[in-house]
Every structure is written in structure tokens, then in C-alpha cells.
Design an enzyme around this catalytic site. Structure first.
Site, PDB file in Angstrom:
ATOM      1  N   CYS A   3       1.217  -8.097  15.864  1.00 41.18           N
ATOM      2  CA  CYS A   3       2.173  -9.173  15.594  1.00 41.18           C
ATOM      3  C   CYS A   3       3.222  -8.698  14.593  1.00 41.18           C
ATOM      4  O   CYS A   3       4.417  -8.971  14.742  1.00 41.18           O
ATOM      5  CB  CYS A   3       1.455 -10.407  15.046  1.00 41.18           C
ATOM      6  SG  CYS A   3       0.193 -11.100  16.118  1.00 41.18           S
TER       7      CYS A   3
ATOM      8  N   ASP B 291      -2.122  -0.330 -23.913  1.00 37.86           N
ATOM      9  CA  ASP B 291      -1.591  -1.133 -25.008  1.00 37.86           C
ATOM     10  C   ASP B 291      -2.799  -1.803 -25.664  1.00 37.86           C
ATOM     11  O   ASP B 291      -3.620  -2.410 -24.982  1.00 37.86           O
ATOM     12  CB  ASP B 291      -0.628  -2.178 -24.443  1.00 37.86           C
ATOM     13  CG  ASP B 291      -0.022  -3.052 -25.538  1.00 37.86           C
ATOM     14  OD1 ASP B 291      -0.792  -3.530 -26.382  1.00 37.86           O
ATOM     15  OD2 ASP B 291       1.191  -3.255 -25.535  1.00 37.86           O
TER      16      ASP B 291
ATOM     17  N   CYS C 268      -2.612 -10.277  13.955  1.00 41.08           N
ATOM     18  CA  CYS C 268      -3.029  -8.886  13.839  1.00 41.08           C
ATOM     19  C   CYS C 268      -1.830  -7.997  13.582  1.00 41.08           C
ATOM     20  O   CYS C 268      -0.687  -8.466  13.527  1.00 41.08           O
ATOM     21  CB  CYS C 268      -3.768  -8.428  15.095  1.00 41.08           C
ATOM     22  SG  CYS C 268      -2.712  -8.334  16.554  1.00 41.08           S
TER      23      CYS C 268
END
Length: 699
Positions: A121, A546, A118
Site C-alpha cells: 500500500c 547531560d 501493508c
């Protein structure tokens, strides 16, 4: 917004964690560690430029990588990833950035970490690593399960960093037989991409097995818990014992990882998400065991024995399901990198001691002479020594038209050799090639932390202790003031607070979304340089595309035919041009032949054929010399184009590629080709918000 001069991150001047004044100029930093690095030698930092660490300042989303020489690329490359899957997971730090006051360059180390669950940590490891003397920056990403640490050689080293991680209760991923030193070779010592993928797949398989076993056992527990409502012919005592029998494997086998993680945190006097799950489910399980084994304790106090095995089993099963889905999402995010790595050639043909040898591409050295035949991939970056060819560089530039190459021209690794045979000198190999830089760019971008993630880190640092305190307070208040049975209701609410508050989303939502977004973008040819750039993209008002591979298909097709000589029909004109191009492998020639076949024009036999790289082709059809090529080819062969030159200029202005066609010494006309526009391109453009549409610029 300002740019951190040390790491290159974009920093909000109003909320910058640290600032410094040098020569009357205020500089803003993303973290105190960058400020300390700057203050050690400001002039060296300002002269050498930012080190990046995957956080290069970006103000726009780049569609395809720029057509730059590898030596000129500014993309930072930490070679923690080999293109062949045999690189080091820990080691080969990136030597980059400005010299420090001690005379040594700062080193960036990427370490894979197991055991994180989590956001708390993440905060714990970052805080622990930042406290190590010599570490100027530590960033941990929960989604990639990696820590990026910048440290000062001589003050600390990778071994100390790994031991710090291990001391915090987590596991740095490095094989026992390989020492943690900055001198590990790129190709072969340590855990590479393939080995790491195998570890992840094995862990994912084990996690799925635990989930399915837990689910299979939890279903009958849930049914037994509702036996009175379902009318099942089971006594209360038998139901309690059956639930105990079925829940125990779920609690201590399927849920063992939660106890393991909680114990690791407890040994270091801290907590995390595993602590919440272990406490909550153990409380429910323990209370239920007491009610099953010694129901007299409850009946003596006038209370009815109750069990909550179903709550414990269901909570563990659902959290395991969440982790299975999480692991699956993480696995998918690495697919883009895997595909990029797959572009690289596996073998290279080099000349050593006068002989041609086939060797693994990772064994190619700078200065080797490499041979490339038609249809093969260029193994590494280099400069052509002899030979000519046309190369498909669409993997790098997105441009569908092959690029003609000759002696002195640069070739890029992983591009495809279409036609000729050539030899080139290797100038960039391994982690220095353009493809390796692209891979590293995507990897670092996936692991980068956007500004919004700081909020999650700050909250996570105190989240779990606060949740435990609130759960204990809830239990006490319900026990003191709640209705009967007060203890049962207090226990249920205690468990509810612990379980509901698990900060899974707090630590995973942001990094996982970044990984998915950047990984999916790379898969589609869009390179996003950092999490900060992805976050800033929400404010985009103009999108510039592009055309190649985006608005177009990347397939050359004949768009216009101009015949200038009297007595020539379009069919006859196209017949001569297509017949001459039968021997060509160039996309323009293939497009001309394809158009003739679509019109069912019979092609004449081809007697002679010569390709002129960069100009066109010469051939003989029906005994007459035929030339198909650009203006330069016509001039070299002494052919006059006359008024067709103006016509060619018009076609070029419209975005087409004009090719002159000469038969028997006379220029007969022009065939114009171009990339094919996607069918949905116009409709897509029209459907965008007005703020995204701009007048098309003239070519």
C-alpha cells in the site's frame, strides 16, 4: 556519506538514487524528486538551505533540545498539529525552503490516510503521488498512517493530492465540510489531535469486537473439526452444517474488511495483503461449502468430502488478533506526543483595551501583553517587559536550577513561573513556539523513513503479485502431479502460500520500531531527529550524557558547609541561614531549609524577607540582618568575603553552587549546593562496555 541539499537527508554516496553536477561539484540526492527540485534552481537551493521535512542531517542523538531562541531554531515545522488538539489534519502546509524557478515556495502537506494495510500500500501511494505533476516528493509511513507530500503551488494543490489518494483506493482523512486549501486556519478547522484520537479509539474498539466475536465462534468450529478425534457424539453431516453456520459470520462479518480492501484494490487493477487473505480464506470456505451442501459431487468421484471451515475461521481470527496488537502498539507510540502537548498552558491572561482577559492560549496573538503570576505556566514565547521572577525551564533544557529573568529576557512557553509576577510581550505563538517545534520534531521523526526501509518498499512493490503467481503455480503443480485426493491437497497448499506470505511484518516492523523508539525516547527526554539518526545509532562508540535528569535527580541538596568565623558552630550557622530562607520559594533556599530540618535544627522566626532575583535574599533573624546569596550580593551590600572567595572558587570548580552567608554585617561562611546524583549512576557507568567509558573531563 553526503547530505541531500534539498531535503537535508543523509545519503550514501555509493547508493544514492540520483546525482547532479553543478559548478564542478557533485551533489547526491535521496530521490529523483529532490534532484528535479535542485535542477530547477540550484543556486536558490544552495543559498536557502535544506527544507528538512523531518530528515535533517544528524550524526548524533541529542539528549535535550538546545537552549536556542525560537527565531533561531532550524527545526522545520509543518503545523498539522495544534498544541490544543484543534489543528488541521490536512492543511496549513509548511511554507519553507528555497524559491523555485516559478517564484513560489514549495509546500509540504501532511495527510492522514485510512485503508492502508501493508508495505505494498505504501509503495502504491508513493508511486501514485510521485506521478502527480508538481509533486517533487511523496513519503508514506504505514505506522503513522500519514503521507508527507511536497508540491509546487500553481501546478497542483491539496485537493488534487487528496483525489489522487482516493483514486488509488484509500481514504484521505479530511472532513467533508472543510475544503482542502493551504489557507486553513491553525486552530480550528479540520480534524485535530483529539478528534483523530477519538477516531482511532473507535476503530480500535470495533476491531476488538470483531476479533472477540470471531474468536468465540472459531473455538467451537475448531472443536467440531476434531470431533472424530475428540469422540464428540456428532454426525459428519451435522458437524459440517454446524461449522458452516458458525464460520459464515466470521468469514463475512469479522473478515469483511479484507474483502473491502481487496475489492478496492481490484477496482484499480492492483493487489495488496487483503487480496491474499480474501483469496486464501474464500478458497477454503468455498470448497467447504460445496462439500457441505453437495457432498454427492465428491462421493460420485470416489473422494471423501472434507471441510476446512476451521482453517478459514482460524486464519481470519489470528490475522484480526495481529491487527489488534498492531493498533495497540500504534496507540502507545502517540503517548509521548500527547504528554508533550500536555505541557502547554491552556489559558493565557492578556491585557487588551486596558483590561486583563483570560483567553484560550491559541487565541494569543503576536504583540499581545501577557501576564504571568507565581505558579502559572508561561503560555507562549516572548520577552519580559516588566517584573522579575525565576522560571523552571527543565522541560526545555533539563536543568533543575530555575533561571532568573528580568526585563528584556526571553521566556519560553510551557515553562513554569516559580516566584515573581511579570508581564511579557508575545513574540512566538501557536506553531512557532519552542514547544510546538519540539512536538513537530518528534512527530516528523516518528514518520521519517530510514535508509533500510527503502529495501522493504522495493520488495513490497512486487511482492503481492509474485505471491499470487507462486500460489497459482503451486495449485497447478499439486493438481497435476500430487497424490490423491489431488484437488484437496492442491487447494490446501494454494491457501497456505497465500496466507503465510502476507507481508504484515514487511511493512510494519521498521516504521513501528521507529515510532516506539523515538516515542519512548521523547518520553524520557531524549529527542532523536530522524529515523536515519536512529539507524546510525547502532554504530555509536561514545555516549555523552547531560547530567541533569540523567545522571542526577534534578533535586538540589546541600553538599558542603564551610564556617570561617571563630565561635560559630555548624548548627548555629545553618540555623541562621535556614531561618532566613524560610520565606524563599527558590530551590536553593528550599534545600537549605530541608537540610536544617533533617538535622532537627529549630528554625527561628523570620521578621523581614526580601528576594533579590539572580543574587539571593535579605532577611532579619533574631534582630540581625542576614544575607544568603552569591558574591555579587555581598559586594552590593558592602560585605567582604576575604579568604572565602578562594574557597568558593574551589567549590565551584568541583561542580557545586556556593552561597555566602552573612550575619550582622559579617560573612560567616558558605553553603554549597548541587544536584543530587542518582544512586545507580556510578554502577551504570561501570557496567557499560569499556568503549563507552571515557575519562571524565574537568569542569
Amino acid at each position: 556519506m553526503a547530505i541531500d541539499p534539498v531535503c537535508g537527508m543523509t545519503v550514501d554516496e555509493k547508493t544514492a538514487p540520483a546525482t547532479a553536477v553543478h559548478n564542478g561539484t557533485t551533489y547526491y540526492f535521496c530521490a529523483p524528486g529532490c534532484k528535479r527540485t535542485f535542477e530547477k534552481d540550484p543556486e536558490a537551493v544552495l543559498t536557502g538551505g535544506s527544507r528538512g521535512m523531518g530528515h535533517a542531517p544528524v550524526q548524533m542523538v541529542t539528549m535535550t533540545p538546545p537552549k536556542a531562541k525560537p527565531a533561531e531554531s532550524k527545526i522545520p515545522l509543518t503545523p498539522t498539529l495544534s498544541l490544543q488538539g484543534r489543528g488541521t489534519e490536512v492543511g496549513v502546509p509548511h511554507q519553507g525552503g528555497a524559491m523555485t524557478a516559478g517564484g513560489a515556495k514549495p509546500v509540504t502537506l501532511t495527510v492522514a490516510i485510512e485503508g492502508m494495510s501493508c508495505a505494498s500500500c505504501v509503495a502504491k501511494i508513493e508511486h501514485g503521488l510521485s506521478a502527480v505533476p508538481g509533486v517533487s516528493r511523496a513519503a508514506v509511513n504505514l505506522a503513522t498512517e500519514q503521507a508527507t507530500v511536497e508540491y509546487q503551488p500553481g501546478v497542483t494543490d491539496p485537493t488534487a493530492i487528496a483525489e489522487t489518494i482516493r483514486g488509488l483506493g484509500y481514504t484521505p482523512v479530511v472532513p467533508a465540510e472543510v475544503p482542502l486549501t493551504p489557507t486553513l486556519s491553525l486552530q480550528g478547522r479540520g480534524i485535530g489531535m483529539e478528534e483523530r484520537q477519538e477516531r482511532k479509539e473507535a476503530a480500535y474498539g470495533a476491531l476488538k469486537r470483531r476479533f472477540w466475536v470471531a474468536a468465540a465462534l472459531s473455538v467451537p468450529v475448531m472443536l467440531l473439526g476434531m470431533s472424530e478425534h475428540l469422540g464428540l457424539p456428532v454426525s459428519q453431516s451435522a458437524s459440517f452444517w454446524l461449522q458452516l453456520l458458525l464460520t459464515t459470520p466470521v468469514q463475512f462479518w469479522a473478515g469483511w474488511q479484507f474483502y473491502k480492501g481487496a475489492w478496492a484494490m481490484a477496482r484499480h487493477g492492483t493487489t495488496d495483503m487483503n487480496t491474499l487473505i480474501a483469496l486464501g480464506t474464500s478458497a477454503a470456505y468455498g470448497y467447504s461449502v460445496a462439500a457441505t451442501v453437495a457432498p454427492g459431487i465428491f462421493t460420485a468421484g470416489g473422494a471423501t468430502p472434507q471441510v476446512y471451515f476451521d482453517s478459514s475461521a482460524a486464519i481470519i481470527t489470528l490475522i484480526l488478533l495481529g491487527r489488534v496488537l498492531e493498533a495497540r502498539a500504534k496507540g502507545r507510540t502517540s503517548e509521548a506526543l500527547t504528554r508533550l502537548i500536555g505541557l502547554q498552558a491552556r489559558q493565557a491572561r492578556v491585557i487588551r483595551d486596558g483590561r486583563e482577559l483570560d483567553i484560550p492560549v491559541e487565541d494569543v496573538k503576536v504583540g499581545d501583553v501577557v501576564v504571568v503570576r507565581p505558579g502559572e505556566k508561561v503560555p507562549v514565547d516572548g520577552v519580559i517587559l516588566e517584573g522579575t521572577s525565576s522560571l523552571d525551564e527543565s522541560m526545555l533544557t533539563g536543568e533543575s536550577m530555575p533561571v532568573d529573568k528580568g526585563p528584556g529576557d526571553q521566556v519560553i512557553g510551557a515553562t513554569l513561573n516559580k516566584t515573581g509576577y511579570f508581564r511579557f510581550k508575545a513574540t512566538q505563538v501557536g506553531a512557532d513556539t519552542a514547544l510546538a517545534r519540539i512536538v513537530r520534531l518528534v512527530e516528523e521523526a516518528q514518520g521519517s523513513k530510514p535508509p533500510i526501509a527503502r529495501l522493504a518498499d522495493q520488495v513490497a512493490a512486487v511482492f503481492v503479485p509474485v505471491v499470487i503467481a507462486v500460489a497459482v503455480l503451486t495449485f497447478g503443480l499439486w493438481l497435476a502431479f500430487g497424490p490423491e485426493p489431488a484437488f484437496t491437497k492442491a487447494l490446501l497448499n494454494f491457501v497456505a502460500v497465500l496466507i503465510i506470505a502476507c507481508p504484515c511484518a514487511l511493512g510494519l516492523a521498521t516504521p513501528t520500531s521507529i515510532m516506539v523508539g523515538i516515542g519512548r525516547g521523547a518520553e524520557l527526554g531524549i529527542l532523536i531527529r530522524s529515523g536515519a539518526a536512529l539507524e546510525q545509532a547502532r554504530a555509536l562508540t561514545t555516549v555523552v550524557l547531560d547530567k541533569t535528569g540523567t545522571l542526577t535527580k534534578g533535586e538540589v541538596a546541600v553538599k558542603e558547609i564551610v564556617v570561617s568565623q571563630a565561635g560559630w558552630s555548624r548548627e548555629q550557622f545553618l540555623q541562621f541561614a535556614a531561618s532566613a530562607e524560610q520565606g524563599s520559594e527558590h530551590p536553593i533556599g528550599e534545600a537549605i531549609v530541608k537540610r536544617a530540618r533533617e538535622l532537627r535544627i529549630a528554625l527561628e522566626p523570620l521578621n523581614e524577607f526580601t528576594a533579590v532575583p539572580g543574587h539571593g535574599i535579605r532577611a532579619t533573624v533574631q534582630g540581625q540582618p542576614v544575607r544568603v546569596g552569591n558574591l555579587r550580593l555581598m559586594e552590593v551590600d558592602g560585605l567582604k568575603v576575604g579568604s572565602l572567595e578562594a574557597e568558593a572558587a574551589r567549590l565551584a570548580e568541583a561542580g557545586l553552587t556556593p552561597m555566602f552567608v552573612a550575619v550582622g554585617g559579617t560573612v560567616v561562611g558558605i553553603i554549597a549546593v548541587a544536584d543530587t546524583v542518582r544512586e545507580h549512576a556510578r554502577a551504570l557507568s561501570a557496567s557499560w562496555p569499556r568503549s563507552y567509558r571515557r575519562r571524565r573531563p574537568s569542569r
